[in-house]
Motif scaffolding. Structure first.
Motif, short mmCIF file in Angstrom:
data_model
loop_
_atom_site.label_atom_id
_atom_site.label_comp_id
_atom_site.label_asym_id
_atom_site.label_seq_id
_atom_site.Cartn_x
_atom_site.Cartn_y
_atom_site.Cartn_z
N GLU A 58 0.83 -1.20 0.00
CA GLU A 58 0.00 0.00 0.00
C GLU A 58 0.86 1.26 0.00
O GLU A 58 0.57 2.23 -0.69
N SER A 59 1.94 1.21 0.77
CA SER A 59 2.85 2.34 0.85
C SER A 59 3.53 2.58 -0.50
O SER A 59 3.69 3.74 -0.93
N ALA A 60 3.93 1.52 -1.18
CA ALA A 60 4.57 1.66 -2.49
C ALA A 60 3.59 2.22 -3.51
O ALA A 60 3.96 3.05 -4.36
N VAL A 61 2.33 1.80 -3.44
CA VAL A 61 1.31 2.33 -4.36
C VAL A 61 1.10 3.82 -4.11
O VAL A 61 1.05 4.63 -5.05
N ARG A 110 -2.31 15.83 -3.53
CA ARG A 110 -1.38 15.30 -2.52
C ARG A 110 -2.05 15.19 -1.16
O ARG A 110 -1.81 14.23 -0.42
N VAL A 111 -2.88 16.16 -0.82
CA VAL A 111 -3.64 16.08 0.44
C VAL A 111 -4.57 14.87 0.39
O VAL A 111 -4.71 14.14 1.37
N GLY A 112 -5.18 14.63 -0.77
CA GLY A 112 -6.05 13.46 -0.93
C GLY A 112 -5.29 12.16 -0.75
O GLY A 112 -5.79 11.23 -0.09
N ILE A 113 -4.10 12.07 -1.31
CA ILE A 113 -3.27 10.87 -1.14
C ILE A 113 -2.91 10.67 0.32
O ILE A 113 -2.94 9.56 0.85
N PHE A 114 -2.56 11.76 1.00
CA PHE A 114 -2.24 11.67 2.42
C PHE A 114 -3.45 11.19 3.20
O PHE A 114 -3.33 10.35 4.11
N ALA A 115 -4.63 11.69 2.86
CA ALA A 115 -5.86 11.28 3.55
C ALA A 115 -6.15 9.80 3.31
O ALA A 115 -6.53 9.08 4.25
N VAL A 116 -5.96 9.34 2.08
CA VAL A 116 -6.17 7.91 1.79
C VAL A 116 -5.21 7.07 2.63
O VAL A 116 -5.60 6.04 3.20
N GLY A 117 -3.98 7.49 2.72
CA GLY A 117 -3.00 6.76 3.53
C GLY A 117 -3.35 6.77 5.00
O GLY A 117 -3.22 5.75 5.68
N ALA A 118 -3.81 7.91 5.49
CA ALA A 118 -4.18 8.00 6.90
C ALA A 118 -5.37 7.11 7.22
O ALA A 118 -5.39 6.42 8.25
N VAL A 119 -6.37 7.09 6.34
CA VAL A 119 -7.55 6.25 6.55
C VAL A 119 -7.16 4.77 6.47
O VAL A 119 -7.69 3.94 7.21
N GLN A 124 3.01 7.60 6.19
CA GLN A 124 3.64 8.26 5.05
C GLN A 124 4.68 9.24 5.56
O GLN A 124 4.36 10.13 6.34
N ASP A 125 5.88 9.06 5.12
CA ASP A 125 6.98 9.90 5.55
C ASP A 125 7.06 11.14 4.64
O ASP A 125 6.59 11.11 3.50
N SER A 126 7.66 12.20 5.14
CA SER A 126 7.81 13.41 4.34
C SER A 126 8.75 13.20 3.16
O SER A 126 8.73 13.98 2.21
#
Length: 173
Positions: A58-61, A110-119, A124-126
């Motif tokens: 998931e992280s790689a995607v 990018r905010v959307g991708i971060f939100a998907v990762g958080a959910v 996700q690292d900086s």
């Protein structure tokens, strides 16, 4: 580097790059336009936390999507940038209002991708953001350099007014 230091580097690079791009600037097609993106990519890839150890796939995607968004943002930014040749043959560039919308769209994605990762529970690292920024800057600089070389090169300027003329008289008021 810590996440805070990465975040500060990202903010500083974005502030410098955006601030410079909304002023008219001459393009030097001979300079190393790829150097800053390469440095950012190396710094990002050195970080061990670029992929979540518990959610590798998931992280790689998410990382791949982040990089694709960065590449698309860079291309959009480059194609919405005004480019022209001055009478002396120097190629100039300046970002437009459309470039602002490209940046805002890239940030929203990018905010959307971060939100998907958080959910999804994916850490996700900086450094992923830094790698995406490196892609943005690399594609933008590459396209602008290509466009500048296509319309005229700063290293081969067109003749300026007065070239080939005899001695010029000093004007007096």
């Amino acid at each position: 580097m810590s996440g805070l230091v990465n975040a500060l580097v990202i903010v500083a690079v974005i502030a410098i790059v955006i601030g410079r791009q909304f002023r008219a600037r001459a393009i030097d097609t001979d300079r190393r336009w790829w150097l800053l993106p390469a440095i950012l990519a190396v710094v990002a890839l050195r970080e061990p936390g670029i992929l979540d150890a518990h959610h590798r796939t998931e992280s790689a995607v998410l990382l791949a999507v982040e990089v694709l968004i960065g590449l698309a943002t860079g291309a959009g930014w480059a194609w919405t940038t005004r480019i022209w040749t001055a009478p002396d043959g120097v190629v100039w560039t300046k970002s437009t209002k459309a470039s602002v919308f490209v940046w805002l769209g890239g940030i929203a994605l990018r905010v959307g991708i971060f939100a998907v990762g958080a959910v999804s529970g994916v850490h996700q690292d900086s450094s992923a953001l830094m790698l995406g920024l490196a892609g943005t800057l690399l594609v933008r600089a590459g396209i602008l350099t290509w466009r500048a070389q296509a319309i005229g090169s700063a290293s081969h300027p067109a003749p300026a007014y007065g070239d080939g003329m005899g001695s010029a008289w000093k004007e007096r008021v």
